[in-house]
Design a protein around this motif. Sequence first.
Motif, PDB file in Angstrom:
ATOM      1  N   ILE A  56       0.847  -1.205   0.000  1.00 40.07           N
ATOM      2  CA  ILE A  56       0.000   0.000   0.000  1.00 40.07           C
ATOM      3  C   ILE A  56       0.878   1.249   0.000  1.00 40.07           C
ATOM      4  N   GLN A  57       1.922   1.225   0.807  1.00 41.75           N
ATOM      5  CA  GLN A  57       2.844   2.361   0.863  1.00 41.75           C
ATOM      6  C   GLN A  57       3.504   2.587  -0.498  1.00 41.75           C
ATOM      7  N   LEU A  58       3.916   1.518  -1.144  1.00 41.50           N
ATOM      8  CA  LEU A  58       4.606   1.644  -2.429  1.00 41.50           C
ATOM      9  C   LEU A  58       3.678   2.093  -3.549  1.00 41.50           C
ATOM     10  N   THR A  59       2.407   1.695  -3.495  1.00 44.60           N
ATOM     11  CA  THR A  59       1.503   2.012  -4.603  1.00 44.60           C
ATOM     12  C   THR A  59       0.808   3.356  -4.461  1.00 44.60           C
ATOM     13  N   ASN A  60       0.462   3.749  -3.231  1.00 44.73           N
ATOM     14  CA  ASN A  60      -0.252   5.023  -3.137  1.00 44.73           C
ATOM     15  C   ASN A  60       0.130   5.860  -1.914  1.00 44.73           C
ATOM     16  N   ASN A  61       1.256   5.508  -1.281  1.00 49.29           N
ATOM     17  CA  ASN A  61       1.777   6.308  -0.182  1.00 49.29           C
ATOM     18  C   ASN A  61       0.725   6.581   0.892  1.00 49.29           C
TER      19      ASN A  61
END
Length: 116
Positions: A56-61
């Motif tokens: 989730i962090q990598l795809t949409n921060n």
Amino acid sequence: MNINDLREIQINQDKKIGFDVTFTSNEDKYEQITKDLVGLFGEIGEFSNIVKKINIQLTNNAYNFNIDDAEIHLREEWVDTFIYLLRISAILGIDIESETLKKMKFNNTRYENLKR
């Protein structure tokens, strides 16, 4: 040191705190395996949750999430998982090294047509 040595270290540590891996009945043996499975799945769940948050962090921060710190926790959860696998292998009397090598040889033949 090999994997069976690691298992012995873990089992000796478990015995010192009252977690034995030898049982007088199949009922007791499989009751303990059930408990260890619940622990194993819990650790896999914790590992999976961290991976989910990383994605989730990598795809949409969406999280204020430090991936380097997360990887430290991933390692810890993975080792917790491994310890449960060591325990279950001891309860069932599985020689992890020889059984893994046997399975790898089988899989090598089984998936021969997929080799590149």
